[in-house]
Scaffold this motif. Structure first.
Motif, PDB file in Angstrom:
ATOM      1  N   ASP A   1       7.097   3.048   0.022  1.00 20.70           N
ATOM      2  CA  ASP A   1       8.164   3.835   0.640  1.00 20.70           C
ATOM      3  C   ASP A   1       8.169   3.721   2.165  1.00 20.70           C
ATOM      4  O   ASP A   1       9.079   4.254   2.815  1.00 20.70           O
ATOM      5  CB  ASP A   1       8.015   5.307   0.244  1.00 20.70           C
ATOM      6  CG  ASP A   1       8.224   5.520  -1.250  1.00 20.70           C
ATOM      7  OD1 ASP A   1       9.093   4.846  -1.824  1.00 20.70           O
ATOM      8  OD2 ASP A   1       7.493   6.351  -1.838  1.00 20.70           O
ATOM      9  N   ASP A   2       7.170   3.051   2.727  1.00 20.18           N
ATOM     10  CA  ASP A   2       7.120   2.881   4.180  1.00 20.18           C
ATOM     11  C   ASP A   2       8.260   1.952   4.603  1.00 20.18           C
ATOM     12  O   ASP A   2       8.348   0.812   4.140  1.00 20.18           O
ATOM     13  CB  ASP A   2       5.774   2.282   4.591  1.00 20.18           C
ATOM     14  CG  ASP A   2       5.655   2.112   6.091  1.00 20.18           C
ATOM     15  OD1 ASP A   2       6.282   1.180   6.638  1.00 20.18           O
ATOM     16  OD2 ASP A   2       4.927   2.906   6.716  1.00 20.18           O
TER      17      ASP A   2
ATOM     18  N   THR B   1       0.830  -1.206   0.000  1.00 23.03           N
ATOM     19  CA  THR B   1       0.000   0.000   0.000  1.00 23.03           C
ATOM     20  C   THR B   1       0.862   1.252   0.000  1.00 23.03           C
ATOM     21  O   THR B   1       0.477   2.277  -0.553  1.00 23.03           O
ATOM     22  CB  THR B   1      -0.929   0.016   1.223  1.00 23.03           C
ATOM     23  OG1 THR B   1      -0.163  -0.221   2.414  1.00 23.03           O
ATOM     24  CG2 THR B   1      -2.010  -1.044   1.098  1.00 23.03           C
ATOM     25  N   ASP B   2       2.036   1.183   0.623  1.00 22.73           N
ATOM     26  CA  ASP B   2       2.981   2.301   0.640  1.00 22.73           C
ATOM     27  C   ASP B   2       4.391   1.745   0.475  1.00 22.73           C
ATOM     28  O   ASP B   2       5.056   1.421   1.462  1.00 22.73           O
ATOM     29  CB  ASP B   2       2.862   3.092   1.942  1.00 22.73           C
ATOM     30  CG  ASP B   2       3.784   4.314   1.964  1.00 22.73           C
ATOM     31  OD1 ASP B   2       4.505   4.541   0.966  1.00 22.73           O
ATOM     32  OD2 ASP B   2       3.782   5.044   2.981  1.00 22.73           O
TER      33      ASP B   2
END
Length: 392
Positions: free
Chosen positions: A28-29, A25-26
């Motif tokens: 870059d997390d 979902t992210d």
């Protein structure tokens, strides 16, 4: 110093696995990215097992999916074992049944679709149908044709057969002991395996890389597909026979997406007749939430079912103090996976998202309560029982 081209090629293939981060979902997390890399490490381990620890002449059931090497929505109640086979061979399988709740034996095509073969299950057999003596011993043969001098249990192999898998399914983790299963090829011509050649090892290394990346990219996208189809905080039925699933078992799936102040209530009417059922949670790469150290899965043996024959479970970040809690393990996004095995019905549960603070007003007043101390005692008992059973 000379560059090792074979190892470099292996590493270059593994780099393709980094695409799993695009399913997040992210991407870059930092935490999610490291979860993806951990998933890739597990995939490498499993690629090694299925492509570098196989020998059709000297088979052995290697443990494939069990804690801590979990992936692809592996069932917390199940230990999965795998061995490769030669469809032209004659194999003897024997052992002791013990008291494991269910043991399933499956024949299938090429594992992980490595050589263009099929991954679909070709046949499923249940150990309850075997001839078992008064001491719990069993014996059966696998071959294209039944051995002329054998009158006992026999199961045919088709030309597509490339591997056998065993699922050992525990219902009562505290008391059940896995079946002891051995396999040998009885028509082999040599007493022990010949030494590997360099070319053989090079081929196996290449296959291990392909399998590792293949499973990561195939199943790492599973939860992302639910999100793309808007199957979020809802469930749909799904079958897995074409992916090696159990023919007697039906499944339901969906993605969850809840904050720390929300809860999902899963509700289903339990079928009148049902040999086995459970529900588990995974992260967003389809890796099961740590079921050894968390209360992230429930099966029909342990679940509380209300007097109205309804099973209600609460997915939440915090322990709501009820028996049927499913701990999301700190994941805001993940998936729900349920199984109905040999049931008179295959109900599709409903999901209702409500504020965590309103759970008491939503659930029936007779919903069993659990203290933090009771929860910790339960998790400790299950943890120790699981590890004693699987890692004995």
């Amino acid at each position: 110093m000379a560059v090792n081209s074979e190892w470099t090629a292996f590493l270059e293939k593994l780099k393709e696995g980094e695409q799993v981060t695009t399913f997040l979902t992210d991407p870059d997390d930092p935490k999610l990215k490291m979860e993806a890399y951990r998933f890739l490490m597990m995939s490498v381990t499993q690629g090694y097992i299925v492509r570098m620890l196989h020998d059709n002449d000297f088979p052995h059931f290697n443990a494939m999916y069990h804690w801590p090497y979990t992936a692809i929505g592996a069932n917390p109640d199940t230990t999965y074992y795998h061995t490769s086979l030669d469809p032209n061979g004659v194999y003897r399988v024997w052992g002791k049944r013990n008291n494991m709740y269910m043991v399933n034996f499956q024949l299938a095509g090429e594992f992980y679709r490595v050589d263009g073969g099929t991954y679909a299950a070709l046949a499923n057999y249940d150990f309850q149908d075997l001839t078992i003596d008064e001491d719990g011993n069993f014996e059966f043969f696998l071959s294209a044709e039944k051995p002329a001098d054998w009158d006992g249990d026999w199961f045919p192999m088709t030309p597509d057969t490339r591997y056998a898998a065993i699922r050992q399914v525990a219902y009562d983790w505290l008391t059940e002991r896995e079946a002891e299963v051995r396999i040998e090829r009885v028509d082999r011509k040599v007493a022990y395996p010949p030494p590997h050649t360099g070319k053989q090892l090079e081929k196996e290394l290449e296959e291990a890389a392909n399998a590792s990346v293949g499973v990561a990219l195939t199943w790492g996208e599973h939860v992302a597909r639910f999100r793309r189809k808007d199957v979020i905080n809802k469930l749909i039925p799904e079958g897995f026979v074409d992916e090696g699933g159990w023919a007697a078992q039906s499944y339901y799936h969906g993605a969850f997406d809840i904050t720390s102040d929300e809860a999902l209530v899963l509700e289903a009417e339990v079928p009148e007749k049902c040999r086995y059922w459970n529900v588990e949670l995974t992260n967003e790469l389809y890796v099961p939430v740590d079921y050894v150290n968390r209360h992230s899965h429930i099966n029909g043996y342990r679940a509380y079912v209300g007097p109205d024959n309804m099973f209600r479970a609460v997915l939440a970040h915090k322990d709501p103090g009820i028996e049927n809690w499913l701990d999301v393990g700190g994941y805001k996004v993940g998936s729900i996976l349920g199984r109905w095995n040999e049931c008179s019905a295959q109900p599709l549960p409903t999901l209702t998202k409500i504020p965590f603070a309103e759970l008491d007003s939503y659930l029936p007043t007779d919903t069993p309560r659990v203290t933090p101390e009771e929860r910790a005692k339960t998790v400790d008992a299950l943890r120790n029982a699981y590890l004693m059973r699987v890692h004995r």
